[in-house]
Write an enzyme that holds these catalytic residues in place. Structure first.
Site: not given
Ligand code: SAH
Length: 457
Positions: A86, A288, A317, A338, A386, A413
């Protein structure tokens, strides 16, 4: 090697922070020489200690804060900040969102050389805590006791922790209880250095919409002592558990899951909904981790794909087919690709579960499968990708440019690899119209972006 740094290790110096790195450390400069210090913010004045002085840059540790930024907030759980990934926990949520949005803007300019793509304000969460539906914690031993929690950064030392501020309370509870059970039953923790012992990781996954829990015990050895007793105790103390799985990983590796998976009790999968689509999720499949924001992300991808019902769509993906099934509702047909066979098994099961018939799934690497598929005379009107953090393979981008689907949606991402790939696609005839950053991972430095591209003509 000559050291031209203007500071030396263990120097205490007063600095003013000017910037934040992409991984959330403050940057101070001494005669132009940058020093990176975690837990600091732009605008802050502080005393720091130099912990490392390389030739061109150094690292420091915060000793005393003289002037705090308006964006600084109290760190609620010290361990989360230090060890739990974090890195932005000391920044107000508004400040975190600003940081992520700026980061996206900067890389699009610097790496992507994209001058006129619209970058929308980032979509954040109303409550940026307790969002994660999954945790996998390493197990070790300290003073003869079984411990589990976070790794200290850049080490393999485990810090025993029961709570993460970003995990769903159901996940925190599940990990804590399973750890207690294994400890009580004297399960032998894995020893990484000697590659001995049994229990390597405990994983918990929680389907928020249904309340179902999955527990995975990952061991080095094929056998797991007190298996039945572990199951009995888990069921007694965690009534929402629907699946208990044993995964065996006998390799010397950082990869968490091994190849062999056995169901110890219950179902092989748990079920979750995103919107009104139902998903079966097995232990080894990617899913996710932020269910609320996933819906936001997929809705945006669907909006950008702007399907009319006539299109042939590729979802590269595709994981367990989450996006594919969303797209299928609006397309003529969807092909999901995939590389993990188990994920494709889940994807096919999910298509059946939702009675979706215009979707097909294939096992393969996107960069191998799609070029071959195209060579065999197939084509698509829209492609959605993705990929993992490293972005798309060049071979895939090359095929996309040749195949020239009218529209493309890129979910990423990692803004840096996204920007790199967008540049390649721009040079190959695409225009990046819009970019939508979505905060899928509050408190961490990670940010997700959806990009809409159209073929220039
Ligand atoms: N779109 C899915 C999964 C995204 S994660 C979702 O939103 O849930 C990325 C997925 O790509 C993972 O399932 C991973 O197994 C898969 N993957 C990684 N490298 C790949 C490759 N080269 N070819 C095909 N799939 C790959």
């Amino acid at each position: 090697m000559t050291n031209t740094a203007p500071v030396a290790k263990n120097d205490d110096i007063d600095v003013v922070f000017e910037d934040l790195t992409h991984d959330g450390a403050g940057v101070a400069k001494v005669n132009g020489y940058p020093i990176f210090v975690p837990n600091t913010l732009p605008g802050e004045k502080a005393k720091i200690r130099v912990v490392k002085a390389n030739k061109g840059y150094g690292f420091g540790r915060l000793i005393e804060l003289y002037e705090a930024s308006e964006h600084r907030v109290e760190v609620p759980v010290e361990e989360n900040y230090k060890y739990g990934g974090c890195q932005l926990q000391h920044i107000s949520y508004a400040g975190q969102l600003e940081f992520k949005e700026n980061q996206v803007k900067q890389v699009m300019k610097r790496i992507g050389k994209l001058e006129d793509a619209t970058i929308h304000p980032i979509i954040g969460m109303d409550n940026p805590l307790n969002y994660r539906n999954k945790a996998q914690v390493p197990v070790g031993k300290k003073g003869g006791n079984l411990i589990a929690g976070f790794y200290k950064p850049r080490t393999h030392e485990i810090v025993d922790t029961n709570e993460s501020i970003v995990q769903d309370p159901a996940v925190n509870e599940a990990i804590k209880v399973v750890k207690e059970i294994c400890s009580e039953l004297g399960i032998d923790p894995y020893n990484e250095i000697h590659h001995r012992g049994v229990l390597r990781h405990i994983m918990a996954r929680y389907a928020k919409s249904t309340g179902e829990l999955m527990i995975v015990l990952i061991t080095r050895s094929t056998s797991l002592l007190h298996k039945n007793k572990i199951v009995e105790e888990i069921l007694k103390r965690l009534p929402n558990v629907k699946s208990i799985v044993h995964n065996i990983n006998n390799q010397k590796t950082n990869v968490i899951m091994g190849e062999k998976t056995k169901v110890l009790w219950g179902n092989e999968v748990i079920y979750d909904y995103i919107g009104d689509v139902k998903f079966a999720i097995s232990a080894v499949s990617f899913y996710q981790v932020n269910p609320d924001q996933t819906k936001v992300l997929y809705d945006k991808a669907l909006e950008y794909a702007a399907l009319t019902g006539e299109e042939t769509v590729i979802d590269a993906y595709c994981g367990i087919g989450t996006i594919s099934l969303f797209l299928a509702q609006k397309a003529k047909s969807v092909l999901g690709v995939e590389m993990i066979p188990q994920a494709i098994e889940d994807a096919r099961r999910n298509a059946e579960l939702n009675e979706v018939e215009n979707v097909k799934f294939s096992i393969g690497e996107a960069e191998t499968f799609i070029p071959l598929w195209y060579e065999q005379g197939n084509s698509a009107d829209v492609i959605v990708v993705d990929p993992p953090r490293k972005g798309c393979d060049e071979a895939l981008l090359k095929t996309i440019i040749e195949m020239a689907p009218k529209k493309m949606v890129y979910i990423s991402c990692n803004p840096a690899t996204l920007a790199r790939d967008l540049r390649i696609l721009e040079d190959g005839g695409y225009k990046t119209e819009e970019l939508q950053p979505v905060d899928m991972f509050p408190m961490t430095t990670h940010v997700e972006v959806v990009a809409k591209l159209t073929l220039k003509k």
